[in-house]
Write a protein that holds these residues in place. Structure first.
Motif, mmCIF file in Angstrom:
data_model
loop_
_atom_site.group_PDB
_atom_site.id
_atom_site.type_symbol
_atom_site.label_atom_id
_atom_site.label_comp_id
_atom_site.label_asym_id
_atom_site.label_seq_id
_atom_site.Cartn_x
_atom_site.Cartn_y
_atom_site.Cartn_z
ATOM 1 N N ASP A 315 30.890 93.346 16.510
ATOM 2 C CA ASP A 315 29.759 93.327 17.435
ATOM 3 C C ASP A 315 29.360 91.922 17.874
ATOM 4 O O ASP A 315 28.396 91.757 18.624
ATOM 5 C CB ASP A 315 28.547 94.015 16.793
ATOM 6 N N ASP A 316 30.094 90.916 17.415
ATOM 7 C CA ASP A 316 29.738 89.537 17.779
ATOM 8 C C ASP A 316 30.003 89.265 19.252
ATOM 9 O O ASP A 316 30.961 89.783 19.839
ATOM 10 C CB ASP A 316 30.533 88.539 16.933
ATOM 11 N N GLU A 317 29.146 88.418 19.837
ATOM 12 C CA GLU A 317 29.363 87.973 21.220
ATOM 13 C C GLU A 317 30.254 86.736 21.184
ATOM 14 O O GLU A 317 29.930 85.736 20.541
ATOM 15 C CB GLU A 317 28.025 87.637 21.886
ATOM 16 N N LEU A 318 31.397 86.826 21.866
ATOM 17 C CA LEU A 318 32.442 85.814 21.724
ATOM 18 C C LEU A 318 32.792 85.155 23.044
ATOM 19 O O LEU A 318 32.670 85.747 24.114
ATOM 20 C CB LEU A 318 33.718 86.463 21.162
ATOM 21 N N TYR A 319 33.278 83.888 22.932
ATOM 22 C CA TYR A 319 33.924 83.158 24.020
ATOM 23 C C TYR A 319 35.200 82.546 23.467
ATOM 24 O O TYR A 319 35.209 82.024 22.342
ATOM 25 C CB TYR A 319 33.035 82.021 24.537
ATOM 26 N N GLY A 343 34.384 84.877 28.488
ATOM 27 C CA GLY A 343 33.313 85.501 27.758
ATOM 28 C C GLY A 343 32.081 85.661 28.626
ATOM 29 O O GLY A 343 32.080 85.253 29.795
ATOM 30 N N PRO A 344 31.026 86.279 28.088
ATOM 31 C CA PRO A 344 30.956 86.847 26.734
ATOM 32 C C PRO A 344 31.598 88.231 26.665
ATOM 33 O O PRO A 344 31.614 88.969 27.627
ATOM 34 C CB PRO A 344 29.455 86.941 26.480
ATOM 35 N N PHE A 345 32.108 88.555 25.483
ATOM 36 C CA PHE A 345 32.650 89.885 25.227
ATOM 37 C C PHE A 345 32.512 90.178 23.747
ATOM 38 O O PHE A 345 32.269 89.271 22.927
ATOM 39 C CB PHE A 345 34.125 89.972 25.659
ATOM 40 N N SER A 346 32.648 91.433 23.390
ATOM 41 C CA SER A 346 32.658 91.830 21.981
ATOM 42 C C SER A 346 33.811 92.786 21.762
ATOM 43 O O SER A 346 34.231 93.495 22.682
ATOM 44 C CB SER A 346 31.333 92.500 21.580
ATOM 45 N N GLY A 349 32.947 96.334 22.300
ATOM 46 C CA GLY A 349 32.784 96.700 23.696
ATOM 47 C C GLY A 349 34.133 96.799 24.372
ATOM 48 O O GLY A 349 35.047 97.443 23.879
ATOM 49 N N ASN A 398 28.059 84.268 19.064
ATOM 50 C CA ASN A 398 26.621 84.553 19.044
ATOM 51 C C ASN A 398 25.765 83.326 19.372
ATOM 52 O O ASN A 398 24.742 83.059 18.731
ATOM 53 C CB ASN A 398 26.213 85.127 17.685
ATOM 54 N N ARG A 416 33.028 86.509 33.124
ATOM 55 C CA ARG A 416 32.741 87.842 32.589
ATOM 56 C C ARG A 416 33.796 88.880 32.946
ATOM 57 O O ARG A 416 33.771 89.977 32.449
ATOM 58 C CB ARG A 416 31.376 88.334 33.101
#
Length: 421
Positions: A315-319, A343-346, A349, A398, A416
């Motif tokens: 669930d972390d928001e990553l780049y 990013g951002p992506f998880s 998702g 994050n 994105r």
């Protein structure tokens, strides 16, 4: 219940051949139901049910099945079926509908071993089922909530997958059963125009007679160059995109084989041919047990901080930054193209849209770099036939940014969209 003593039922034909069974009982003209009002005489035809088989309260018959049966489906198999039926949309409009159902077969499953008229189907087989109203409402309404159940009706069902085997129909009229696919993580490259190929094969006529085979010749057919018309068109169509070692069975219509002329005494004019084929050479690579067992998808650590402050979770928001090198040594990526990090992506998702990278990211540390081998079927959709070497660098989790990246790059970031090829 159906009046099984009757040899015929009145059928109302809809578009593309889909039908409703109006009734199995005799009804006087002045006793028509609401569902039957508006039916005109020219719409009504009779279908002989003598060739239908009975299983419980279901009647069924095979509309088409391959000459050589792959399967048939049995207890425990995972099967995908395309179901065609007449249904009602949310706005009340009645129309033809289609639904893909994937299920296990057996006791306690959606499709049982007995009673549903669907057990023992071959890959690619198509059946028509006549289904009583109470079964429609009690069972099929759960599977197909928009199916019409006001009269006795039927489904047309085609099996498109049994476990790993799959069925494919081409616009040209060619049909193909993929019998032994190569798993995506083991496929290093797929066939494209200009590749040098060889195949093991067996060709049969519609009556089952073998007219030629590599076993009889003692050698594969080839080498030949893909796309240079050195082989019949049926081969060219099915070879595109194949992996080394894959085996399939194709049914080739005359216009993709030897046409109206045929070949000598072995292949008559206008013959539809069946070929059982395995790709055994792709350029310099030959099919072997060693190749079969060699996994292509993988990654290795290039750099890892001494202290790992954060690990990648679902669930972390990553780049990430990435630098990709193709088979021909050409390069692309956020670093090469001097773009902001992706990013951002998880991972919980939509991920990166590149499955191989999504496999490699879990557990990475902030600032870590990994080299990932991206096979064609786990890479950019429709984008490449080769395995691509991709270096990825985790630059942000994050909101926390890698010190190494932060010190050398102060540009605005926030791409994105999908990672582009």
């Amino acid at each position: 219940m159906y009046g099984y003593g009757f040899k015929v039922l009145c059928l109302i034909f809809m578009a593309r051949g889909l039908i409703f069974i109006s009734t199995g009982e005799k009804i006087k003209e002045d006793e028509l139901t609401e569902d039957e009002e508006g039916i005109v005489e020219e719409d009504i035809v009779e279908e002989d049910l003598s060739d239908y088989l009975e299983e419980g309260e279901i009647l069924y018959k095979s509309l088409w099945k391959p000459k050589d049966c792959a399967g048939p489906s049995k207890d425990g198999d995972e099967v995908t079926m395309i179901m065609e039926y007449h249904g009602k949309k949310a706005d009340g409009t009645e129309t033809e509908m289609e639904h893909a159902l994937t299920t296990k077969i057996g006791k306690g499953q959606t499709i049982r071993s007995k009673g549903d008229g669907l057990f023992g189907m071959c890959l690619g087989e198509r059946r028509r089922l006549v289904i009583p109203q109470h079964i429609l409402r009690n069972k099929y309404k759960q599977i197909l909530p928009d199916i019409l159940d006001s009269v006795k009706t039927y489904l047309e069902v085609e099996v498109t997958k049994i476990n790993k085997m799959s069925w494919h129909k081409f616009e040209s009229g060619l049909r193909m059963a993929m019998l032994e696919p190569v798993e995506s993580e083991f496929c290093n490259r797929t066939v494209v125009y200009g590749d040098t190929l060889s195949v093991d094969y067996e060709g049969t006529l519609e009556n089952g007679k073998v007219f030629d085979s590599s076993a009889n010749r003692g050698t594969p057919f080839g080498p030949f160059v893909h796309g240079k018309r050195q082989i019949i068109d049926g081969y060219t169509e099915t070879l595109e995109g194949r992996c080394l070692g894959e085996r399939w069975r194709m049914t080739v219509p005359p216009h993709l084989a030897y046409g109206d002329d045929g070949v000598g005494d072995d292949i008559p004019g206008g013959a539809t041919l069946t070929f059982d084929v395995r790709l055994v050479q792709l350029n310099d690579n030959l099919w072997s047990q060693e190749v079969k067992d060699k996994k292509v998808l993988g990654w290795e650590e290039i750099y890892k901080p001494k202290v790992c402050e954060e690990f990648v979770g679902l669930d972390d928001e990553l780049y990430i930054h990435y630098d990709a090198t193709r088979e021909d040594k050409s390069k692309f990526g956020s670093l090469v193209d001097k773009n902001p990090p992706y990013g951002p992506f998880s991972l919980s998702g939509k991920g990166t849209f590149v499955p191989a990278l999504d496999h490699a990211l879990p557990g990475m540390c902030l600032g870590e770099r990994r080299m990932v081998v991206v096979p064609p079927r786990l890479g950019w959709v429709g984008g490449h036939h080769d395995s691509i070497m991709v270096e990825i660098m985790l630059v942000k989790i994050n909101g926390n940014e890698s010190e190494k990246f932060n010190a050398g790059n102060k540009r605005e970031r926030g791409e994105r969209g999908k990672i582009d090829l």
